[in-house]
Write an enzyme that holds these catalytic residues in place. Structure first.
Site, PDB file in Angstrom:
ATOM      1  N   TYR A   1       0.815  -1.219   0.000  1.00 14.50           N
ATOM      2  CA  TYR A   1       0.000   0.000   0.000  1.00 14.50           C
ATOM      3  C   TYR A   1       0.850   1.270   0.000  1.00 14.50           C
ATOM      4  CZ  TYR A   1      -4.090  -2.882   0.953  1.00 14.50           C
ATOM      5  OH  TYR A   1      -5.103  -3.799   0.860  1.00 14.50           O
TER       6      TYR A   1
ATOM      7  N   LYS B   1       3.997 -14.436   5.183  1.00 12.16           N
ATOM      8  CA  LYS B   1       4.251 -15.459   4.169  1.00 12.16           C
ATOM      9  C   LYS B   1       5.783 -15.478   4.002  1.00 12.16           C
ATOM     10  CE  LYS B   1       2.646 -18.294   1.005  1.00 12.16           C
ATOM     11  NZ  LYS B   1       1.951 -19.541   1.318  1.00 12.16           N
TER      12      LYS B   1
ATOM     13  N   ASP C   1      -1.885 -18.177   4.519  1.00 11.26           N
ATOM     14  CA  ASP C   1      -2.812 -19.115   3.864  1.00 11.26           C
ATOM     15  C   ASP C   1      -3.398 -20.095   4.887  1.00 11.26           C
ATOM     16  OD1 ASP C   1      -0.186 -19.924   4.042  1.00 11.26           O
ATOM     17  OD2 ASP C   1      -0.075 -20.839   2.057  1.00 11.26           O
TER      18      ASP C   1
ATOM     19  N   ASP D   1      -5.649  -6.264   5.707  1.00 10.73           N
ATOM     20  CA  ASP D   1      -6.838  -5.760   5.032  1.00 10.73           C
ATOM     21  C   ASP D   1      -7.769  -6.923   4.666  1.00 10.73           C
ATOM     22  OD1 ASP D   1      -8.614  -4.177   3.726  1.00 10.73           O
ATOM     23  OD2 ASP D   1      -7.286  -3.558   2.110  1.00 10.73           O
TER      24      ASP D   1
END
Ligand code: NAI
Length: 330
Positions: free
Chosen positions: A123, A170, A203, A227
């Protein structure tokens, strides 16, 4: 009397803002609302979607309540929401997710808090068109911002009787950027011996959340995962209409719902004001008006428990009818 900036937004923003102002007034608390418009509606008159006067107002009052503002998809101006968070350095996005009385969902014991880093990651707005068929977007993760948000999450856990902070990354794939976020978490965690620590890949988190959400307490995530995961969590407790949030910085705080401007129901008196109202309740606690916050929250919970609901929750009430029921219960 408190002076609070109200960014009343667009889409359903003005409708839910009116509802919340009416409920707070009916509770007996007098607030001097400094109403500031922003978004596409002000571009024609002021040239930009986030005029300086809005930033000045929040800086001066230190506290704002914000309804959603539309961002054009794929083109047009940069998100007012992202700009506001960046300009005011509102580095922590706090999204508590707890079942509400009377709102039936798949799970009955959800009580978790999403702490999302608010200023960097994908972002950061650093995008480049390499050629007509290739675009790059840069994911920015810094040690400073990562340590700051992890410290915020642990402090929140300590101050709110939470047992565990779980970091979400991740880092197996993005070894440098998410790896740095994870490293910052581990470093900060050493200062909080009384709080449990957990590490999970994003995930796996998503799968676990839809199967057994009650295992989670405080989650801390980089911006993009935060988000997405907070919308997923909103779904666990009854949808976007009830999911509250806050953006907190060192100098000011902006309280706003998780949901957007819902253009599909704009102007139809169908919007659920609950998410903005719960954001306002947290805001009142933040400014020390605990008594009014508790009074308004109880009236909302009573109204929901009596079966009065807006359409998004399977009820039949319009925004204004639901607002009036809450006021009756105050
Ligand atoms: P959205 O959250 O506005 O709507 C998604 C779905 O949820 C729609 O079906 C909508 O009707 C429903 N919904 C949302 N809030 C509701 C409420 N209070 N009561 C009843 N139903 C509600 O998401 P969408 O459609 O992806 O985004 C619309 C616009 O909002 C976009 O321009 C987006 O950029 C902007 N947005 C702004 C945010 C902010 O100001 N903080 C946050 C998220 C999106």
């Amino acid at each position: 009397m408190h002076t609070i900036t109200l960014i009343n937004g667009d889409g359903i923003g003005p409708e839910i803002s009116n509802s919340v102002m009416k409920i707070i007034k009916a509770s007996g608390l007098d607030i001097n609302w400094d109403i500031q418009t922003a978004g596409s509606d002000v571009i024609s008159s002021e040239g930009v979607p986030l005029p300086q006067r809005v930033l000045d107002s929040v800086r001066k009052n230190k506290i704002a309540l914000k309804a959603p503002v539309t961002t054009p998809i794929g083109k047009g101006f940069r998100s007012v929401n992202v700009q506001l968070r960046k300009e005011l350095d509102l580095f922590a996005n706090l999204r508590p997710c707890k079942n509400l009385p009377g709102v039936k969902t798949k799970f009955e014991d959800v009580d978790l808090v999403v702490v999302r880093e608010n200023t960097e990651d994908l972002y950061a707005g650093i995008e480049e068109q390499i050629d007509s068929d290739t675009a790059h977007s840069i994911k920015v993760i810094t040690r400073k911002a990562s340590e700051r948000i992890c410290k915020f999450a642990f402090d929140y856990a300590v101050n709110n009787n939470r047992k565990e902070v779980c970091v979400v990354t991740k880092a197996n794939i993005m070894k440098l950027s998410d790896g740095l976020f994870l490293e910052a978490f581990r470093h900060v965690a050493q200062n909080y011996p009384s709080i449990g620590k957990r590490e999970i890949l994003v995930d796996n988190l998503c799968m676990q959340l839809v199967q057994n959400p009650s295992q989670f307490d405080v989650l801390v995530l980089p911006n993009l995962y935060g988000d997405i995961v907070s919308d997923l969590c909103a779904g666990l407790i009854g949808g976007l209409g009830v999911a509250q949030g806050a953006n907190i910085g060192a100098d000011c705080a902006v309280f706003e719902p998780v949901h957007g401007s819902a253009p599909d129901i704009k102007g139809q008196n169908k919007a659920n004001p609950t998410a903005l109202l719960l954001s306002a309740v947290e805001m009142l606690r933040y400014i020390g008006e605990k008594q009014y916050a508790d009074k308004i929250e109880s009236a909302l919970f009573k109204t929901l428990s009596q079966g009065f609901k807006t359409i998004d929750l399977g009820g039949e009430l319009s925004t204004t009818e639901f607002t009036d029921k809450i006021i009756e219960n105050l």
